[in-house]
Design an enzyme around this catalytic site. Structure first.
Site, PDB file in Angstrom:
ATOM      1  N   GLY A  46       0.839  -1.183   0.000  1.00  0.00           N
ATOM      2  CA  GLY A  46       0.000   0.000   0.000  1.00  0.00           C
ATOM      3  C   GLY A  46       0.877   1.235   0.000  1.00  0.00           C
ATOM      4  O   GLY A  46       2.046   1.178   0.378  1.00  0.00           O
ATOM      5  N   GLN A  51       3.368   9.833   1.117  1.00  0.00           N
ATOM      6  CA  GLN A  51       4.616   9.059   1.046  1.00  0.00           C
ATOM      7  C   GLN A  51       5.411   9.364  -0.217  1.00  0.00           C
ATOM      8  O   GLN A  51       6.584   9.000  -0.317  1.00  0.00           O
ATOM      9  CB  GLN A  51       4.333   7.556   1.136  1.00  0.00           C
ATOM     10  CG  GLN A  51       3.800   7.124   2.504  1.00  0.00           C
ATOM     11  CD  GLN A  51       3.583   5.632   2.568  1.00  0.00           C
ATOM     12  OE1 GLN A  51       2.561   5.138   2.127  1.00  0.00           O
ATOM     13  NE2 GLN A  51       4.565   4.903   3.082  1.00  0.00           N
ATOM     14  N   CYS A  85       6.343  -0.208   7.094  1.00  0.00           N
ATOM     15  CA  CYS A  85       5.939   0.940   6.274  1.00  0.00           C
ATOM     16  C   CYS A  85       7.078   1.284   5.328  1.00  0.00           C
ATOM     17  O   CYS A  85       8.240   1.307   5.742  1.00  0.00           O
ATOM     18  CB  CYS A  85       5.635   2.129   7.194  1.00  0.00           C
ATOM     19  SG  CYS A  85       5.136   3.613   6.328  1.00  0.00           S
ATOM     20  N   LEU A  86       6.737   1.569   4.079  1.00  0.00           N
ATOM     21  CA  LEU A  86       7.771   1.939   3.103  1.00  0.00           C
ATOM     22  C   LEU A  86       8.508   3.208   3.520  1.00  0.00           C
ATOM     23  O   LEU A  86       9.649   3.417   3.119  1.00  0.00           O
ATOM     24  CB  LEU A  86       7.144   2.138   1.717  1.00  0.00           C
ATOM     25  CG  LEU A  86       6.653   0.864   1.013  1.00  0.00           C
ATOM     26  CD1 LEU A  86       5.961   1.224  -0.290  1.00  0.00           C
ATOM     27  CD2 LEU A  86       7.788  -0.115   0.768  1.00  0.00           C
ATOM     28  N   HIS A 127      -3.841   1.499   8.237  1.00  0.00           N
ATOM     29  CA  HIS A 127      -2.479   2.024   8.154  1.00  0.00           C
ATOM     30  C   HIS A 127      -2.378   3.121   7.095  1.00  0.00           C
ATOM     31  O   HIS A 127      -1.852   4.214   7.353  1.00  0.00           O
ATOM     32  CB  HIS A 127      -1.523   0.857   7.834  1.00  0.00           C
ATOM     33  CG  HIS A 127      -0.098   1.261   7.641  1.00  0.00           C
ATOM     34  ND1 HIS A 127       0.917   0.844   8.471  1.00  0.00           N
ATOM     35  CD2 HIS A 127       0.494   2.049   6.700  1.00  0.00           C
ATOM     36  CE1 HIS A 127       2.057   1.370   8.053  1.00  0.00           C
ATOM     37  NE2 HIS A 127       1.833   2.090   6.979  1.00  0.00           N
ATOM     38  N   GLU A 128      -2.925   2.825   5.893  1.00  0.00           N
ATOM     39  CA  GLU A 128      -2.838   3.794   4.786  1.00  0.00           C
ATOM     40  C   GLU A 128      -3.615   5.064   5.089  1.00  0.00           C
ATOM     41  O   GLU A 128      -3.143   6.171   4.825  1.00  0.00           O
ATOM     42  CB  GLU A 128      -3.366   3.180   3.492  1.00  0.00           C
ATOM     43  CG  GLU A 128      -2.522   2.052   2.938  1.00  0.00           C
ATOM     44  CD  GLU A 128      -1.054   2.383   2.861  1.00  0.00           C
ATOM     45  OE1 GLU A 128      -0.706   3.536   2.566  1.00  0.00           O
ATOM     46  OE2 GLU A 128      -0.237   1.489   3.126  1.00  0.00           O
ATOM     47  N   HIS A 131      -2.003   7.632   7.249  1.00  0.00           N
ATOM     48  CA  HIS A 131      -1.026   8.504   6.578  1.00  0.00           C
ATOM     49  C   HIS A 131      -1.675   9.815   6.133  1.00  0.00           C
ATOM     50  O   HIS A 131      -1.037  10.867   6.128  1.00  0.00           O
ATOM     51  CB  HIS A 131      -0.462   7.821   5.324  1.00  0.00           C
ATOM     52  CG  HIS A 131       0.689   6.898   5.581  1.00  0.00           C
ATOM     53  ND1 HIS A 131       1.904   7.338   6.048  1.00  0.00           N
ATOM     54  CD2 HIS A 131       0.817   5.559   5.411  1.00  0.00           C
ATOM     55  CE1 HIS A 131       2.730   6.301   6.156  1.00  0.00           C
ATOM     56  NE2 HIS A 131       2.096   5.212   5.780  1.00  0.00           N
TER      57      HIS A 131
HETATM   58 ZN    ZN Z   1       2.953   3.351   5.773  1.00  0.00          ZN
END
Ligand code: ZN
Length: 156
Positions: A46, A51, A85-86, A127-128, A131
């Site tokens: 995701g 991000q 998380c990326l 989670h997404e 953000h």
């Molecule tokens: Zn994340």
């Protein structure tokens, strides 16, 4: 399409509240495509617009899913599991999330959608969407933050 530069923990853009999308423009459509490409390239599950440095309420996920202006309207149950998380490479931590969520959003053509998810999918949506309000999962980790040394960990 292009792979965009990922933003990492410590970048102020990750702590800001994103703006609603009022209208899908060619510019934002390109952003959606780029976000998908960037997510796949980074082997994430995701990715949220901040991000890649864009303060708009857009998320993409494996599926592929595109969520514009997502809002969780119903939750049920509870699950405890690991998240990564990326934007926080090489780390994971235990986070408590609802087991089930129902989301209303718009797709990339601004058609209203309603998506239900259980388990990992529910976790990924929570989670997404966090953000988009400037929150990282790090704020919710219970216990220690772990080092992840292998590359195939699910990251979103
Ligand atoms: Zn994340």
């Amino acid at each position: 399409m292009a792979i965009r530069k990922l933003r990492y923990e410590g970048d102020p853009v990750l702590g800001k509240v994103c703006k609603e999308v009022k209208e899908m423009t060619p510019h934002l459509k390109e952003l959606v495509q780029d976000m998908l490409e960037t997510m796949y390239a980074a082997e994430g599950v995701g990715l949220a617009a901040p991000q890649v440095g864009v303060l708009r309420r857009i998320d993409v996920g494996e599926g592929p899913y595109v969520f514009v202006n997502p809002k969780i309207v119903e939750t049920a149950g509870e699950q405890i599991g690991d998240e990564g998380c990326l934007s926080v490479p090489g780390k994971s931590g235990t986070v408590r999330r609802p087991e089930y969520v129902k989301t209303v959003a718009f797709d990339a053509d601004m058609n209203p959608i309603e998506v239900e998810g259980h388990g990992l999918f529910a976790r990924a949506m929570c989670h997404e969407f966090d953000h988009l309000d400037g929150h990282l999962y790090l704020e919710k980790v219970e216990g220690p933050l772990n080092e992840v040394s292998y590359a195939d960990e699910d990251e979103n």
